[in-house]
Design a protein around this motif. Structure first.
Motif, PDB file in Angstrom:
ATOM      1  N   ASP A  52       0.807  -1.209   0.000  1.00  0.00           N
ATOM      2  CA  ASP A  52       0.000   0.000   0.000  1.00  0.00           C
ATOM      3  C   ASP A  52       0.847   1.269   0.000  1.00  0.00           C
ATOM      4  O   ASP A  52       0.318   2.365  -0.179  1.00  0.00           O
ATOM      5  CB  ASP A  52      -0.946   0.008   1.208  1.00  0.00           C
ATOM      6  CG  ASP A  52      -2.061  -1.016   1.075  1.00  0.00           C
ATOM      7  OD1 ASP A  52      -2.330  -1.449  -0.062  1.00  0.00           O
ATOM      8  OD2 ASP A  52      -2.654  -1.386   2.099  1.00  0.00           O
ATOM      9  N   SER A  53       2.134   1.140   0.223  1.00  0.00           N
ATOM     10  CA  SER A  53       3.059   2.259   0.112  1.00  0.00           C
ATOM     11  C   SER A  53       3.897   2.076  -1.146  1.00  0.00           C
ATOM     12  O   SER A  53       4.349   0.963  -1.454  1.00  0.00           O
ATOM     13  CB  SER A  53       3.979   2.331   1.338  1.00  0.00           C
ATOM     14  OG  SER A  53       4.992   3.318   1.135  1.00  0.00           O
ATOM     15  N   THR A  54       4.111   3.154  -1.863  1.00  0.00           N
ATOM     16  CA  THR A  54       4.864   3.069  -3.121  1.00  0.00           C
ATOM     17  C   THR A  54       6.372   3.156  -2.913  1.00  0.00           C
ATOM     18  O   THR A  54       7.124   3.089  -3.879  1.00  0.00           O
ATOM     19  CB  THR A  54       4.432   4.203  -4.073  1.00  0.00           C
ATOM     20  OG1 THR A  54       4.716   5.472  -3.467  1.00  0.00           O
ATOM     21  CG2 THR A  54       2.944   4.106  -4.376  1.00  0.00           C
ATOM     22  N   ASN A  55       6.799   3.305  -1.659  1.00  0.00           N
ATOM     23  CA  ASN A  55       8.231   3.483  -1.409  1.00  0.00           C
ATOM     24  C   ASN A  55       8.720   2.583  -0.285  1.00  0.00           C
ATOM     25  O   ASN A  55       9.460   3.017   0.600  1.00  0.00           O
ATOM     26  CB  ASN A  55       8.518   4.955  -1.075  1.00  0.00           C
ATOM     27  CG  ASN A  55       9.995   5.274  -1.059  1.00  0.00           C
ATOM     28  OD1 ASN A  55      10.769   4.687  -1.807  1.00  0.00           O
ATOM     29  ND2 ASN A  55      10.400   6.218  -0.208  1.00  0.00           N
ATOM     30  N   ASN A  63       4.882  -2.256   9.583  1.00  0.00           N
ATOM     31  CA  ASN A  63       4.038  -1.822  10.688  1.00  0.00           C
ATOM     32  C   ASN A  63       2.787  -1.182  10.082  1.00  0.00           C
ATOM     33  O   ASN A  63       2.860  -0.087   9.523  1.00  0.00           O
ATOM     34  CB  ASN A  63       4.777  -0.804  11.565  1.00  0.00           C
ATOM     35  CG  ASN A  63       3.979  -0.399  12.796  1.00  0.00           C
ATOM     36  OD1 ASN A  63       2.837   0.018  12.684  1.00  0.00           O
ATOM     37  ND2 ASN A  63       4.588  -0.525  13.968  1.00  0.00           N
ATOM     38  N   PRO A  64       1.634  -1.853  10.159  1.00  0.00           N
ATOM     39  CA  PRO A  64       0.446  -1.351   9.459  1.00  0.00           C
ATOM     40  C   PRO A  64       0.111   0.106   9.768  1.00  0.00           C
ATOM     41  O   PRO A  64      -0.160   0.891   8.849  1.00  0.00           O
ATOM     42  CB  PRO A  64      -0.664  -2.306   9.930  1.00  0.00           C
ATOM     43  CG  PRO A  64       0.055  -3.570  10.249  1.00  0.00           C
ATOM     44  CD  PRO A  64       1.371  -3.144  10.833  1.00  0.00           C
ATOM     45  N   SER A  65       0.118   0.491  11.047  1.00  0.00           N
ATOM     46  CA  SER A  65      -0.262   1.859  11.402  1.00  0.00           C
ATOM     47  C   SER A  65       0.801   2.871  10.996  1.00  0.00           C
ATOM     48  O   SER A  65       0.510   3.882  10.337  1.00  0.00           O
ATOM     49  CB  SER A  65      -0.525   1.956  12.908  1.00  0.00           C
ATOM     50  OG  SER A  65      -1.652   1.203  13.275  1.00  0.00           O
ATOM     51  N   HIS A  70       3.107   7.144   7.460  1.00  0.00           N
ATOM     52  CA  HIS A  70       4.220   7.649   6.645  1.00  0.00           C
ATOM     53  C   HIS A  70       3.778   7.831   5.198  1.00  0.00           C
ATOM     54  O   HIS A  70       4.079   8.864   4.571  1.00  0.00           O
ATOM     55  CB  HIS A  70       5.404   6.684   6.723  1.00  0.00           C
ATOM     56  CG  HIS A  70       6.576   7.101   5.882  1.00  0.00           C
ATOM     57  ND1 HIS A  70       7.426   8.112   6.252  1.00  0.00           N
ATOM     58  CD2 HIS A  70       7.024   6.649   4.675  1.00  0.00           C
ATOM     59  CE1 HIS A  70       8.357   8.278   5.331  1.00  0.00           C
ATOM     60  NE2 HIS A  70       8.139   7.400   4.357  1.00  0.00           N
ATOM     61  N   ALA A  71       3.053   6.857   4.665  1.00  0.00           N
ATOM     62  CA  ALA A  71       2.619   6.937   3.273  1.00  0.00           C
ATOM     63  C   ALA A  71       1.633   8.081   3.076  1.00  0.00           C
ATOM     64  O   ALA A  71       1.711   8.829   2.090  1.00  0.00           O
ATOM     65  CB  ALA A  71       1.998   5.612   2.846  1.00  0.00           C
TER      66      ALA A  71
END
Length: 258
Positions: A52-55, A63-65, A70-71
């Protein structure tokens, strides 16, 4: 008004599909602008994960939360998440439509919530102190917007009555209405529930559409469910328990409704 209808049913030629089409037409005929997120048609990815994060860096603990935070803060969310967040911010009202499967929403819709409700967007916002515990339960990014559930179930209405075997329908829907909708700030309208879906004939469908149409017509006049606001004085903070002098002999979901 701008209305987002988030729809979760795998079969377009179904009662749910017909009700969705009816709702869109009714709302548009009344002059509203409607967007539909048809999750099955979109082939929505239901699982929240590192993709779900592009980086994301390979080998780094997920860490899901915190990864969500951060994203979101750095514009690194996957595009599908960002698009749905933009729809939520655009909407004046949101309708979640789904069949009641195993006493909850379909997994694809739960996955939409888990991924779109990012840290910093739907939760983890606001001041945390001895006076308030974040902007939530009546406050938050989505405050000022309205939300309503349109739910279908095969069971009889009596099965979901106060003494019904399945439990009261508002207790079953409480985690969705209070937790998913009220938590980030929505004013939550009473749900529109269709019972005994397998027994609905043409006359029953017409009656259902009439009733749903009336609810859609009064979307801005219907009084929201009177959930207690977290930071308005009813709860001790930081314990977040209802004050001892409010409904002292009661417990359960009902005490959180004024």
């Amino acid at each position: 008004m701008n209305i987002l209808l988030v729809y979760a049913h795998p079969e377009p030629v179904s009662l749910n599909g017909s009700l969705k089409d009816f709702a869109v037409k009714r709302l548009e005929d009344a002059g509203h602008i409607v967007q539909v997120s048809d999750l099955y048609a979109m082939q929505w990815k239901a699982t929240l994960d590192a993709a779900d994060s592009t980086n994301r860096q390979a080998g780094v603990r997920f860490n899901p939360s915190l990864d969500s935070k951060h994203a979101f803060e750095n514009g690194l969310q996957s595009k599908d998440i960002a698009i749905e967040q933009e729809k939520l911010l655009w909407a004046d009202a949101v309708i979640l439509q789904f069949p009641l499967w195993w006493f909850s929403m379909p997994a694809i819709l739960k996955g939409w919530v888990e991924r779109v409700y990012a840290y910093g967007f739907a939760y983890g916002v606001g001041e945390h102190s001895d006076a308030r515990w974040g902007d939530r339960y009546g406050e938050g990014m989505l405050a000022g917007k309205r939300a309503m559930l349109v739910v279908t179930t095969g069971g009889w209405e009596s099965h979901y009555s106060p003494r019904g075997i399945n439990g009261p329908i508002n207790d079953i829907l409480f985690p969705i209405q209070h937790g998913i909708l009220y938590y980030p700030g929505f004013d939550v309208l009473p749900p529109f529930v269709v019972y005994r879906t397998g027994k609905i004939d043409d006359a029953g469908f017409a009656n259902t559409c009439d009733a749903l149409g009336q609810r859609l017509d009064s979307l801005w006049q219907t009084a929201p469910m009177p959930f207690r606001r977290q930071n308005a004085g009813d709860y001790d903070i930081p314990e977040l328990t209802l004050r001892s002098d409010i409904a002292p002999d009661a417990s359960g979901f009902s005490v959180h409704i004024a």
